[in-house]
Write a protein that holds these residues in place. Structure first.
Motif, PDB file in Angstrom:
ATOM      1  N   GLU A  32      31.842  44.259  66.486  1.00 56.73           N
ATOM      2  CA  GLU A  32      31.887  45.718  66.356  1.00 56.73           C
ATOM      3  C   GLU A  32      32.464  46.334  67.627  1.00 56.73           C
ATOM      4  O   GLU A  32      32.525  45.680  68.667  1.00 56.73           O
ATOM      5  CB  GLU A  32      30.472  46.282  66.138  1.00 56.73           C
ATOM      6  CG  GLU A  32      29.807  45.829  64.853  1.00 56.73           C
ATOM      7  CD  GLU A  32      30.363  46.489  63.609  1.00 56.73           C
ATOM      8  OE1 GLU A  32      30.977  47.568  63.725  1.00 56.73           O
ATOM      9  OE2 GLU A  32      30.191  45.913  62.525  1.00 56.73           O
ATOM     10  N   GLU A  33      32.855  47.593  67.533  1.00 57.78           N
ATOM     11  CA  GLU A  33      33.338  48.351  68.687  1.00 57.78           C
ATOM     12  C   GLU A  33      32.332  49.451  68.978  1.00 57.78           C
ATOM     13  O   GLU A  33      31.789  50.063  68.059  1.00 57.78           O
ATOM     14  CB  GLU A  33      34.710  48.965  68.402  1.00 57.78           C
ATOM     15  CG  GLU A  33      35.821  47.951  68.201  1.00 57.78           C
ATOM     16  CD  GLU A  33      36.093  47.102  69.430  1.00 57.78           C
ATOM     17  OE1 GLU A  33      36.024  47.634  70.548  1.00 57.78           O
ATOM     18  OE2 GLU A  33      36.369  45.898  69.263  1.00 57.78           O
ATOM     19  N   THR A  46      27.780  51.976  67.098  1.00 56.17           N
ATOM     20  CA  THR A  46      29.093  51.494  66.660  1.00 56.17           C
ATOM     21  C   THR A  46      29.757  52.478  65.702  1.00 56.17           C
ATOM     22  O   THR A  46      29.141  53.409  65.215  1.00 56.17           O
ATOM     23  CB  THR A  46      28.979  50.114  66.008  1.00 56.17           C
ATOM     24  OG1 THR A  46      28.069  50.172  64.916  1.00 56.17           O
ATOM     25  CG2 THR A  46      28.506  49.074  67.011  1.00 56.17           C
ATOM     26  N   ARG A  93      38.671  37.986  72.408  1.00 58.03           N
ATOM     27  CA  ARG A  93      37.357  38.628  72.359  1.00 58.03           C
ATOM     28  C   ARG A  93      36.297  37.563  72.622  1.00 58.03           C
ATOM     29  O   ARG A  93      36.020  36.724  71.772  1.00 58.03           O
ATOM     30  CB  ARG A  93      37.161  39.317  71.020  1.00 58.03           C
ATOM     31  CG  ARG A  93      38.204  40.453  70.835  1.00 58.03           C
ATOM     32  CD  ARG A  93      38.121  41.137  69.513  1.00 58.03           C
ATOM     33  NE  ARG A  93      36.896  41.913  69.413  1.00 58.03           N
ATOM     34  CZ  ARG A  93      36.541  42.550  68.312  1.00 58.03           C
ATOM     35  NH1 ARG A  93      37.288  42.497  67.233  1.00 58.03           N
ATOM     36  NH2 ARG A  93      35.419  43.239  68.268  1.00 58.03           N
TER      37      ARG A  93
END
Length: 157
Positions: A68-69, A156, A31
């Motif tokens: 976060e996604e 998110t 990431r």
């Protein structure tokens, strides 16, 4: 490493104040945003990632904290659409003019609707990609909103 990118040029042209931070980009990082935060010694919540997506078949941009996604339903709602999904990396590179790992929401080849996660407002300044791998722009969230004319919303999970 060049400090002049389409992203920095866009901010200079708009008269918006920012600073730059360099870090050692790891192409093998799982990431990128988290790796950038660790390399710069800052909280992952302060480093925002740029995600290119499609909303009802049209390109859009989401800017969310690196830890976060993005919630695609919230993103679609924030930009007034029905269905959003992530853009293929090759399409994102072609559209923005940047390489994956270096995509900035600023200075893209084509201006697209953009949404910034509301968590950005928790910080005086946030980091986001400066248009090349290993280069981050540090900017006030309100200045970023002004530069991009973007929507601020909960994006998110």
């Amino acid at each position: 490493m060049s400090k002049t990118t389409p992203a920095t040029q866009a901010l200079i042209k708009a008269g918006i104040s920012f600073t730059l931070a360099n870090y050692d980009y790891d192409p093998n990082a799982e990431r990128v945003g988290l790796q950038a935060a660790e390399a710069m010694g800052v909280s992952p919540g302060e480093v925002f990632k740029t995600l290119m997506a499609e909303l009802d078949g049209k390109p859009i941009c989401a800017i969310v904290p690196s830890d976060e996604e993005v919630n695609m339903k919230k993103l679609a709602a924030a930009l007034g659409g029905k269905s959003a999904h992530m853009m293929k990396p090759a399409d994102a590179e072609r559209l923005t003019g940047y390489k994956v790992g270096g995509i900035s929401p600023l200075g893209q080849r084509k201006l697209v609707p953009t949404a910034l996660d509301e968590m950005a407002q928790l910080y005086d300044e946030i980091f986001l990609n400066g248009g090349q791998r290993g280069l981050q722009i540090r900017i006030k969230p309100d200045d970023l909103v002004k530069a991009l004319d973007c929507v601020v919303a909960d994006l998110t999970r």
